[in-house]
Design a protein around this motif. Structure first.
Motif, PDB file in Angstrom:
ATOM      1  N   MET A  86       5.919  52.190  19.690  1.00 16.04           N
ATOM      2  CA  MET A  86       6.004  50.739  19.558  1.00 16.04           C
ATOM      3  C   MET A  86       7.394  50.308  19.120  1.00 16.04           C
ATOM      4  SD  MET A  86       2.273  49.936  17.911  1.00 16.04           S
ATOM      5  CE  MET A  86       2.351  48.177  18.117  1.00 16.04           C
ATOM      6  N   ARG A 140      10.251  47.739  21.122  1.00 20.24           N
ATOM      7  CA  ARG A 140      10.536  46.423  20.543  1.00 20.24           C
ATOM      8  C   ARG A 140      11.622  45.650  21.283  1.00 20.24           C
ATOM      9  NH1 ARG A 140      11.150  47.006  14.123  1.00 20.24           N
ATOM     10  NH2 ARG A 140      11.279  44.761  14.182  1.00 20.24           N
ATOM     11  N   PHE A 190      10.402  44.190  24.589  1.00 18.22           N
ATOM     12  CA  PHE A 190       9.007  43.752  24.571  1.00 18.22           C
ATOM     13  C   PHE A 190       8.731  42.574  25.508  1.00 18.22           C
ATOM     14  CE2 PHE A 190       5.787  40.878  22.671  1.00 18.22           C
ATOM     15  CZ  PHE A 190       4.678  41.664  22.937  1.00 18.22           C
ATOM     16  N   ILE A 233       4.411  48.419  23.865  1.00 17.79           N
ATOM     17  CA  ILE A 233       3.871  48.065  22.563  1.00 17.79           C
ATOM     18  C   ILE A 233       2.361  47.871  22.633  1.00 17.79           C
ATOM     19  CG2 ILE A 233       3.738  46.125  20.954  1.00 17.79           C
ATOM     20  CD1 ILE A 233       6.654  46.166  20.699  1.00 17.79           C
ATOM     21  N   PHE A 255       0.940  44.508  12.840  1.00 20.20           N
ATOM     22  CA  PHE A 255       1.980  44.431  13.879  1.00 20.20           C
ATOM     23  C   PHE A 255       1.382  44.466  15.280  1.00 20.20           C
ATOM     24  CE2 PHE A 255       2.716  49.143  14.498  1.00 20.20           C
ATOM     25  CZ  PHE A 255       1.887  49.567  13.506  1.00 20.20           C
ATOM     26  N   TYR A 266       2.128  41.399  17.852  1.00 19.18           N
ATOM     27  CA  TYR A 266       2.631  41.516  19.223  1.00 19.18           C
ATOM     28  C   TYR A 266       1.650  40.977  20.240  1.00 19.18           C
ATOM     29  CZ  TYR A 266       6.972  43.768  18.131  1.00 19.18           C
ATOM     30  OH  TYR A 266       8.235  44.002  17.686  1.00 19.18           O
ATOM     31  N   ILE A 324       4.706  34.552  25.425  1.00 24.02           N
ATOM     32  CA  ILE A 324       5.214  35.042  26.709  1.00 24.02           C
ATOM     33  C   ILE A 324       4.352  34.553  27.862  1.00 24.02           C
ATOM     34  CG2 ILE A 324       5.738  37.109  28.047  1.00 24.02           C
ATOM     35  CD1 ILE A 324       6.446  38.476  25.429  1.00 24.02           C
TER      36      ILE A 324
END
Lengths: 299, 313
Positions: free
Chosen positions: A252, A256, A259, A266, B145, B149, B157
């Motif tokens: 991961m 980064r 990403f 990730i 985390f 993400y 995104i």
């Protein structure tokens, strides 16, 4: 009922294996353990193999490589490749090994040390005050920060990560064991054993320690889960296991920088990490409900 | 009450002292002498010795400790090896994002978790209850985390609704500040919500079996009033305790969340300091976080008397 003829131990086992949380969680944990053990047989390649021409490829990317004899061999990057062209699928499969090693090692070490200290604190009253103040102090430092502080002392590596994660877990085990010992020593059978002249070491081993086993198994599974998360966090932050070693946190961390364009580096290891921790927690929840009803009531 | 307060405050002193000794020793035991690190690769023996004298590193360990503690108490955390700035200035410039993130996370958590747990307890055994408890196990297992993400992937995104990373000071506009903190605090809140919803459910469940709840219902009070006034108020002490305990998770989570969302707060400072082996900064930040944690738990202990008049000291 047929269960009436079974011994209490067998009844407990039966209860454990009929618990849905234990079944589902346990099966998933088994799958992940097997995945780690048989990593080379699962269509993986060398997880450290770098291929500059195949950097940052999407999942399912196919290409050919030349083997040692110069023949072209087709290879497929099932889950894409990272910024160095390594196969993310292989790295994730091999990554299970590090996670499991760290999880199990931390649980085993923190439970061994914590049990010894906890029994001493619970049984020898004059030491209790000092030991528990030290434990309070250790618990006042948030676990991840304590791990970060310990890890910053050593060079990055598996052993230092295991030590760093173990240190904050020990006081939690000490508290648990101490509270059990404190309640057990008031039991009539312990008083009877003392009256009968049982020596302290034998008393502890025969009457006190067996009572800690069930809660410690439950606690142990939760320690494994949290240790796996903390290892991933440390590696992800770049202060854990060295980056070339395939661990979920490292994969991961590697992903980064790219990403936004290649989220798979990730998202896939993250998914596997979450699933692993979830299945261990489910196993732990199920074990707690079946092994230790008193515990189940409290939380 | 006053004597209890005093005793409780005094009891935190040995704990903090232990923390201080531990952190001091931890970083003094490191291989490598701070003076050599500060002096850099091109320094000669005399320069290193000069720095050592300036920092008091030639004094005995015990003297060093007391000088260090004395300075800490006065707010002098020393000079950062890496940034070449006063650590106290460094902390002051980094505290806003961390404070904002923590506060927003707590507000978010409490507004989600307490109603969720109360509802689960009220509808015990129903699908709603099972769903909420299932979410709570899931919430425990999702590392912050990974959630972070996943949220960035989805909202920033794929959908493009929110900014990806970064921080905007509150003085540059509350809107932008909130917009940039929404995802990080949501990511951080998940584990917290799981934890507190579970505890709320347990303690409300316990209270709902009490006689006075039956009395309240018999009086003809509405269910909302029974839940809010009679059940939740009596269940408050364990819930608040757990919120205090969860601060430890929050502080750990802040370090990770700030790294994922590149928020320039104390968490990111900690990671940068560790990577640079910047010991004065590491010491100060860990001591500060531990101090805050101990202080919050002290405040929570004291708040019991306000929440539950039956508790007297």
């Amino acid at each position: 009922m047929a269960t009436a003829t079974l011994s209490p131990g067998r009844q407990t086992l039966r209860r454990i294996f009929r618990n849905p949380s234990v079944l589902i969680g346990g099966t998933l944990v088994l799958v992940i353990v097997l995945m780690g053990l048989f990593a080379p047989l699962l269509g993986t390649r060398d997880p450290s193999d770098i291929s500059p021409k195949d950097r940052n490829k999407p999942p399912g990317y196919e290409t050919t490589v030349r083997d040692y004899d110069g023949n072209k061999v087709p290879v497929v990057y099932r889950l894409g490749s990272d910024t160095l062209g390594r196969d993310v699928y292989s790295r994730i499969i091999y990554g299970a090994r590090i996670s499991l090693i760290v999880g199990i090692a931390v649980a085993a070490i923190s439970i061994s040390i914590g049990t010894v200290i906890g029994v001493i604190a619970g049984y020898f009253r004059w030491l209790d005050g000092i030991i528990m103040r030290i434990m309070d102090g250790l618990m006042a430092i948030p676990a991840i920060l304590l791990a970060i502080a310990v890890v910053s002392l050593f060079n990055a590596g598996l052993a230092s990560v295991i030590i760093a994660i173990t240190v904050p877990e020990v006081p939690r085990v000490v508290r648990l064991v101490r509270s059990i010992v404190l309640s057990i020593r008031e039991e009539p059978y312990v008083e009877a054993a003392i009256t009968a002249g049982t020596r302290t070491p034998l008393l502890l081993v025969r009457h006190v320690l067996p009572n800690t086993i069930a809660p410690l198994i439950v606690q142990g599974t939760f320690i494994v889960a949290s240790a796996i998360i903390v290892e991933a966090i440390l590696s992800f932050l770049g202060i854990g296991i060295p980056p070339e070693v395939p661990t979920w946190g490292n994969i991961m961390a590697e992903g980064r920088s790219v990403f936004q364009i290649f989220p798979h580096n990730i998202l896939y290891p993250g998914l596997v990490l979450a699933l692993t921790v979830l299945s261990i927690n489910m196993l732990g929840d199920g074990l707690r409900d079946t092994l230790d009803p008193r515990f189940a009531k409290r939380v | 009450m006053v004597s209890y307060l005093l005793r409780r405050i005094l009891a935190t002193i040995p704990v903090m002292l232990f923390v201080a000794v531990f952190i001091f020793l931890l970083l003094r035991l490191t291989p490598g002498d701070p003076a050599t690190i500060i002096a850099g690769d091109f320094a000669n023996e005399t320069q290193v010795a000069e720095i050592r004298e300036k920092l008091g590193l030639d004094e005995p360990m015990v003297t060093q400790f007391f000088v260090w503690i004395g300075n800490m108490v006065q707010g002098d955390f020393g000079e950062s090896f890496f940034y070449k700035k006063q650590v106290s200035d460094l902390i002051a410039s980094r505290i806003e994002p961390t404070l904002s993130l923590s506060l927003l996370t707590i507000v978010l958590t409490v507004t989600i978790a307490v109603p969720m747990g109360t509802l689960a307890a009220y509808k015990q055994g129903s699908w709603l209850d099972r769903g909420i408890m299932g979410f709570s196990v899931l919430g425990f297992s999702l590392p912050v985390f990974v959630i972070g993400y996943a949220l960035i992937y989805l909202f920033s995104i794929k959908l493009g609704w929110l900014p990806v990373q970064g921080y905007q000071r509150i003085s540059d506009g509350v809107g932008g500040w909130l917009l940039r903190l929404l995802l990080p605090s949501l990511a951080l809140a998940v584990i917290f919500v799981a934890f507190i919803a579970r505890m709320t459910r347990t303690s409300v469940l316990e209270v709902l079996g009490e006689d006075y709840i039956r009395t309240a219902r018999a009086k003809g009070q509405t269910e909302t009033r029974v839940l809010l006034r009679h059940a939740l108020r009596n269940a408050a002490v364990p819930i608040v305790t757990v919120i205090g305990l969860a601060f430890a998770i929050l502080i750990g989570g802040v370090v990770v969340t700030e790294s994922v969302f590149t928020l320039p707060g104390l968490g990111l400072l900690t990671v940068e300091a560790v990577l640079a082996r910047d010991f004065p900064t590491i010491q100060a930040v860990i001591l500060l976080f531990s101090f805050i944690y101990v202080l919050i738990n002290l405040m929570i202990d004291v708040s019991y008397t306000l929440l539950d008049p039956r508790i007297r000291y």
